[in-house]
Design an enzyme around this catalytic site. Structure first.
Site, PDB file in Angstrom:
ATOM      1  N   PHE A 122       0.843  -1.194   0.000  1.00 15.48           N
ATOM      2  CA  PHE A 122       0.000   0.000   0.000  1.00 15.48           C
ATOM      3  C   PHE A 122       0.881   1.248   0.000  1.00 15.48           C
ATOM      4  CE2 PHE A 122      -2.886  -3.264   1.511  1.00 15.48           C
ATOM      5  CZ  PHE A 122      -4.050  -2.963   0.821  1.00 15.48           C
ATOM      6  N   ASP A 123       0.818   1.981  -1.099  1.00 13.93           N
ATOM      7  CA  ASP A 123       1.599   3.202  -1.272  1.00 13.93           C
ATOM      8  C   ASP A 123       1.021   4.341  -0.424  1.00 13.93           C
ATOM      9  OD1 ASP A 123       3.540   4.897  -2.866  1.00 13.93           O
ATOM     10  OD2 ASP A 123       1.658   5.876  -3.446  1.00 13.93           O
ATOM     11  N   ARG A 151       0.048   6.858   4.764  1.00 15.35           N
ATOM     12  CA  ARG A 151      -0.296   7.963   5.674  1.00 15.35           C
ATOM     13  C   ARG A 151      -1.486   8.758   5.166  1.00 15.35           C
ATOM     14  NH1 ARG A 151       4.959  11.489   5.592  1.00 15.35           N
ATOM     15  NH2 ARG A 151       3.534  13.006   6.494  1.00 15.35           N
ATOM     16  N   GLU A 195       3.366   1.326   3.270  1.00 18.93           N
ATOM     17  CA  GLU A 195       4.416   2.343   3.296  1.00 18.93           C
ATOM     18  C   GLU A 195       3.948   3.472   4.218  1.00 18.93           C
ATOM     19  OE1 GLU A 195       6.683   5.559   0.403  1.00 18.93           O
ATOM     20  OE2 GLU A 195       4.562   5.115   0.163  1.00 18.93           O
ATOM     21  N   TRP A 251       5.336   6.109   5.961  1.00 18.03           N
ATOM     22  CA  TRP A 251       6.600   6.832   6.050  1.00 18.03           C
ATOM     23  C   TRP A 251       6.396   8.162   6.767  1.00 18.03           C
ATOM     24  CZ3 TRP A 251       8.115  11.666   4.403  1.00 18.03           C
ATOM     25  CH2 TRP A 251       9.486  11.933   4.488  1.00 18.03           C
ATOM     26  N   SER A 278       9.310  11.197   8.725  1.00 20.29           N
ATOM     27  CA  SER A 278      10.751  11.332   8.918  1.00 20.29           C
ATOM     28  C   SER A 278      11.139  11.037  10.360  1.00 20.29           C
ATOM     29  CB  SER A 278      11.219  12.728   8.498  1.00 20.29           C
ATOM     30  OG  SER A 278      10.407  13.695   9.094  1.00 20.29           O
ATOM     31  N   GLN A 314       6.936   3.924  17.197  1.00 13.96           N
ATOM     32  CA  GLN A 314       5.598   3.746  17.772  1.00 13.96           C
ATOM     33  C   GLN A 314       4.504   4.167  16.792  1.00 13.96           C
ATOM     34  OE1 GLN A 314       5.112   2.110  20.733  1.00 13.96           O
ATOM     35  NE2 GLN A 314       2.997   2.056  19.988  1.00 13.96           N
ATOM     36  N   HIS A 324      19.878   4.355  -1.864  1.00 12.26           N
ATOM     37  CA  HIS A 324      21.125   5.005  -2.279  1.00 12.26           C
ATOM     38  C   HIS A 324      22.293   4.549  -1.424  1.00 12.26           C
ATOM     39  CE1 HIS A 324      18.481   7.460  -4.658  1.00 12.26           C
ATOM     40  NE2 HIS A 324      17.786   7.735  -3.570  1.00 12.26           N
ATOM     41  N   ASP A 325      22.066   3.504  -0.648  1.00 12.02           N
ATOM     42  CA  ASP A 325      23.115   2.956   0.199  1.00 12.02           C
ATOM     43  C   ASP A 325      24.381   2.795  -0.637  1.00 12.02           C
ATOM     44  OD1 ASP A 325      24.649   0.570   1.442  1.00 12.02           O
ATOM     45  OD2 ASP A 325      23.258   1.229   2.995  1.00 12.02           O
ATOM     46  N   GLN A 330      27.292  -4.405   4.963  1.00 14.41           N
ATOM     47  CA  GLN A 330      26.955  -4.585   6.377  1.00 14.41           C
ATOM     48  C   GLN A 330      25.461  -4.468   6.648  1.00 14.41           C
ATOM     49  OE1 GLN A 330      29.843  -2.320   8.954  1.00 14.41           O
ATOM     50  NE2 GLN A 330      30.381  -1.603   6.916  1.00 14.41           N
ATOM     51  N   TRP A 369      28.673 -16.513  11.841  1.00 11.52           N
ATOM     52  CA  TRP A 369      28.983 -17.889  12.265  1.00 11.52           C
ATOM     53  C   TRP A 369      27.694 -18.680  12.469  1.00 11.52           C
ATOM     54  CZ3 TRP A 369      31.174 -13.434  14.005  1.00 11.52           C
ATOM     55  CH2 TRP A 369      32.578 -13.313  13.984  1.00 11.52           C
TER      56      TRP A 369
END
Length: 412
Positions: free
Chosen positions: A201-202, A205, A227, A229, A231, A248, A308-309, A314, A408
């Protein structure tokens, strides 16, 4: 307050009336907790013959053990990326024709990989001018709504929005029964006739989560993610250590969908982005848990990295060894060098072999500026960062390692 306690109120424990049996079916993938997602496009994909490209990649996607592939919006749209939809029932888009889409979905079914439709129902571009001289009517196409389908805050004759506005486009008024009936029918069509099994679901909010619940119950997708989102919290331009209120808000949204949807763990994404720059201490909250949605409700947390990582592996070591529902980004998997693809596949295989799942237990052992280490499900241990670390005990065998990371598993 562990996840197990939260899960007590979970779909699996509902009484066995008809309605609840249905909810249990909807929630089966969430309860199993063995999902691994692939976001199978980027912002430029519409420039290429995309459905055909993905069809060619299907054997590799299946072999890499992804369970669900998130596809870009398939409906006709005014923007080529697909996020300004107009005629929802037209499946000819910049990504390819309806026939090519159906060929792709068929290939996915053949390889037993589920397809996830990108559901853009917060807003819809009008076809003709109506009230106030705005393009807020939908004459001449299927779902020929009038201005009452558009919120009053975005120039329509409907009610006020039940969420945030997406500016510059008529926002759909989900309080209208005729709108919800039509949307549910369209979702059922995508699910049962077109062949999509999962939904994303785009801009979740933009309208109340209770409508997402209604749409999921109406169309019965196998798996859903929203989604939601907003900030992260910043202090003087720096990411705050404490992101509890941010996570939360996402948890509240999941709860309001009747717990039927999962949500993208934007909290983890934001924190991880900073952590891998040498601030690994961020990866433990004040309770000693992972600091994202992952730390409180892992069975509903879809973990992912910033698109954009810069290519540090890692982040994937973290999400693919940890509880939650990991999602891999297309570019990281296919557009960078093959060693990156192979490292991700190796991590996915370790996850599957050791049966790490969305609810696996986690013990964080180190969270220092230059080192993070943890034991997950008592089956694997991992470290990321410059600091040297290895697990205590002869039973641990190195499963894989690379630049600033190692994983491991226990001797079988």
């Amino acid at each position: 307050d562990s996840d197990e306690n939260i899960e007590q109120t979970d779909i699996g424990n509902m009484q066995d009336s008809d309605e609840n049996t249905e909810q249990i079916n909807i929630g089966a993938a969430i309860r199993k907790g063995r999902e691994i997602l692939l976001q199978a496009f980027n912002w430029e994909s519409h420039k290429l013959d995309w459905w055909r490209n993905l069809e060619e990649k299907m054997p590799d996607i299946a072999k890499s053990r992804f369970t669900s592939v998130w596809l870009p919006p398939a409906s006709q749209s005014l923007s080529p990326e697909g996020y300004l939809p107009q005629n929802l029932y037209s499946l000819n888009s910049a990504y390819g024709s309806e026939n090519l889409l159906k060929a792709l979905l068929q290939k996915m079914e053949q390889y037993k990989v589920r397809s996830m439709a990108d559901i853009v129902i917060n807003h819809r571009v009008g076809t003709t001018k109506g009230h106030g001289g705005m393009y807020n009517r939908y004459d001449g196409i299927s779902l020929a709504w009038d201005e009452h389908a558009v919120t009053s805050c975005t120039g329509g004759l409907g009610n006020q929005s039940t969420g945030d506005n997406f500016d510059g486009v008529p926002n759909i008024d989900h309080t209208q029964p005729f709108v919800r009936k039509d949307i549910t029918e369209w979702l059922r069509w995508l699910r049962n006739k077109v062949g999509f099994q999962d939904f994303r679901f785009d801009f979740a909010r933009g309208y109340a989560a209770k409508y997402v619940k209604e749409y999921i119950e109406g169309a019965k997708p196998v798996f859903c993610v929203g989604e939601y989102w907003d900030s992260c919290d910043y202090h003087n331009g720096h990411l705050a250590y404490d992101q509890d209120s941010h996570r939360q808000r996402i948890i509240n949204w999941i709860d309001a969908t009747g717990q039927l949807a999962t949500a993208f763990d934007f909290t983890t994404k934001g924190i991880l982005q900073e952590a891998v720059k040498g601030e690994y201490s961020r990866l433990r909250d004040s309770q000693g848990k992972p600091p994202g949605v992952l730390g409180l409700w892992p069975s509903r947390a879809v973990t992912f990295l910033d698109n954009h990582d810069t290519g540090s592996t890692q982040g994937y070591v973290y999400i693919l060894t940890h509880p939650g529902i990991p999602s891999v980004f297309y570019d990281h998997f296919y557009d960078w060098d093959t060693s990156y693809h192979d490292q991700i596949v190796k991590l996915i295989n370790i996850r599957k072999q050791q049966d790490i799942h969305s609810r696996s237990s986690i013990r964080i052992l180190e969270a220092q500026p230059n080192l993070y280490s943890a034991i997950i499900g008592d089956k694997i241990s991992m470290k990321i960062g410059d600091g040297s670390w290895s697990p205590e005990g002869k039973e641990w065998i190195l499963a894989t390692s690379g630049h600033r990371y190692a994983v491991w598993h226990k001797e079988n």
